[in-house]
Design an enzyme around this catalytic site. Structure first.
Site, mmCIF file in Angstrom:
data_model
loop_
_atom_site.group_PDB
_atom_site.id
_atom_site.type_symbol
_atom_site.label_atom_id
_atom_site.label_comp_id
_atom_site.label_asym_id
_atom_site.label_seq_id
_atom_site.Cartn_x
_atom_site.Cartn_y
_atom_site.Cartn_z
ATOM 1 N N LYS A 135 -72.017 -42.232 -12.648
ATOM 2 C CA LYS A 135 -71.173 -41.789 -11.535
ATOM 3 C C LYS A 135 -71.081 -42.886 -10.454
ATOM 4 C CE LYS A 135 -70.822 -38.362 -7.992
ATOM 5 N NZ LYS A 135 -71.844 -37.821 -7.100
ATOM 6 N N ASP A 153 -67.685 -35.341 -9.701
ATOM 7 C CA ASP A 153 -68.707 -34.767 -8.832
ATOM 8 C C ASP A 153 -68.519 -33.253 -8.846
ATOM 9 O OD1 ASP A 153 -66.552 -34.144 -7.222
ATOM 10 O OD2 ASP A 153 -67.469 -34.851 -5.366
#
Ligand code: SF4
Length: 227
Positions: A135, A153
């Site tokens: 991420k 997210d």
């Protein structure tokens, strides 16, 4: 739950995901023209550190800390030149300061040894930095103009499921689904649009469907269900 949204999208004849996505991107781009990363940074190095610090805390909180931090630490060497405790103190307010300090110092060492102190731009290289998971690497690569994936997210996950763009729970699988249907040119922007829409309109508990510009493209619309 995500599975039923996919079913509902089909039942309501909303069109295939690949056909709906460009319309979703266009409407959200207009609605959230200011959608961009909320972290403040002046260099690639600042960006990398900001994203690493943003784990488990808010962007506002990170910005508050980095305002001073980035005055003091300008090069990778600066993060290694101070005692561990000093860096821990300087980033304390972002939480998990011990793990973050360890990750930042490890990253700075690899940056210096393997990348001549320059933040790399590919996902593969970014993920070689200690404490930089997919991420973080995705966020950094996208901001450096080289998106090679789509950041997932909590907002991106929730909205992608509600919009029936995925029925998965696992972020890596969600990302794979999104990469199949989101045009490559929109990979960097797409998560920002979903994040801002998630914050402002499509709240986890109380989505404001009546005020939503993509309501008619969304199989989870509360309005549609009552029709
Ligand atoms: S219609 Fe409702 S559930 Fe769908 S994206 Fe908009 S706010 Fe979220």
């Amino acid at each position: 739950m995500a599975r039923s949204y996919v079913h509902e999208a089909r039942r309501r004849g909303l069109g295939r995901r690949r056909e709906r996505v460009p319309a979703i991107v266009a409407r959200l781009s207009e609605e959230h023209a200011d959608a961009r990363i909320a972290l403040r940074f002046r260099s690639d190095l600042d960006l990398l550190v900001s994203v690493m610090l943003s784990a488990q805390t808010t962007d506002t909180n990170v910005n508050r800390v980095t305002e001073q931090l980035f005055q003091k630490y300008r090069e990778p060497e600066d993060y290694l030149a101070v005692p561990v405790e000093e860096l821990e103190r300087d980033i304390y307010a972002t939480g998990f300061f011990r793990q973050k300090t360890k990750a930042i110092r490890g990253t700075m060492r690899v940056l210096i040894e393997e990348f001549d102190g320059v933040v790399p731009k590919t996902l593969e290289e970014l993920m070689r930095l200690p404490g930089v998971a997919r991420k973080t690497a995705n966020v950094v690569a996208a901001e450096l103009g080289n998106a090679q994936g789509i950041v997932v997210d909590t907002h991106v996950r929730r909205l992608s499921q509600r919009l029936a763009l995925t029925r998965r729970e696992d972020p890596v699988k969600i990302e794979r689904d999104l990469m199949r249907v989101v045009p490559r040119a929109a990979w960097a922007l797409f998560p920002h649009l979903l994040i801002w829409h998630g914050r402002r309109v499509c709240d986890a508990r109380r989505p404001l469907c009546e005020a939503c510009v993509i309501e008619e493209l969304c199989p989870s619309s509360r309005i549609a269900r009552d029709r």
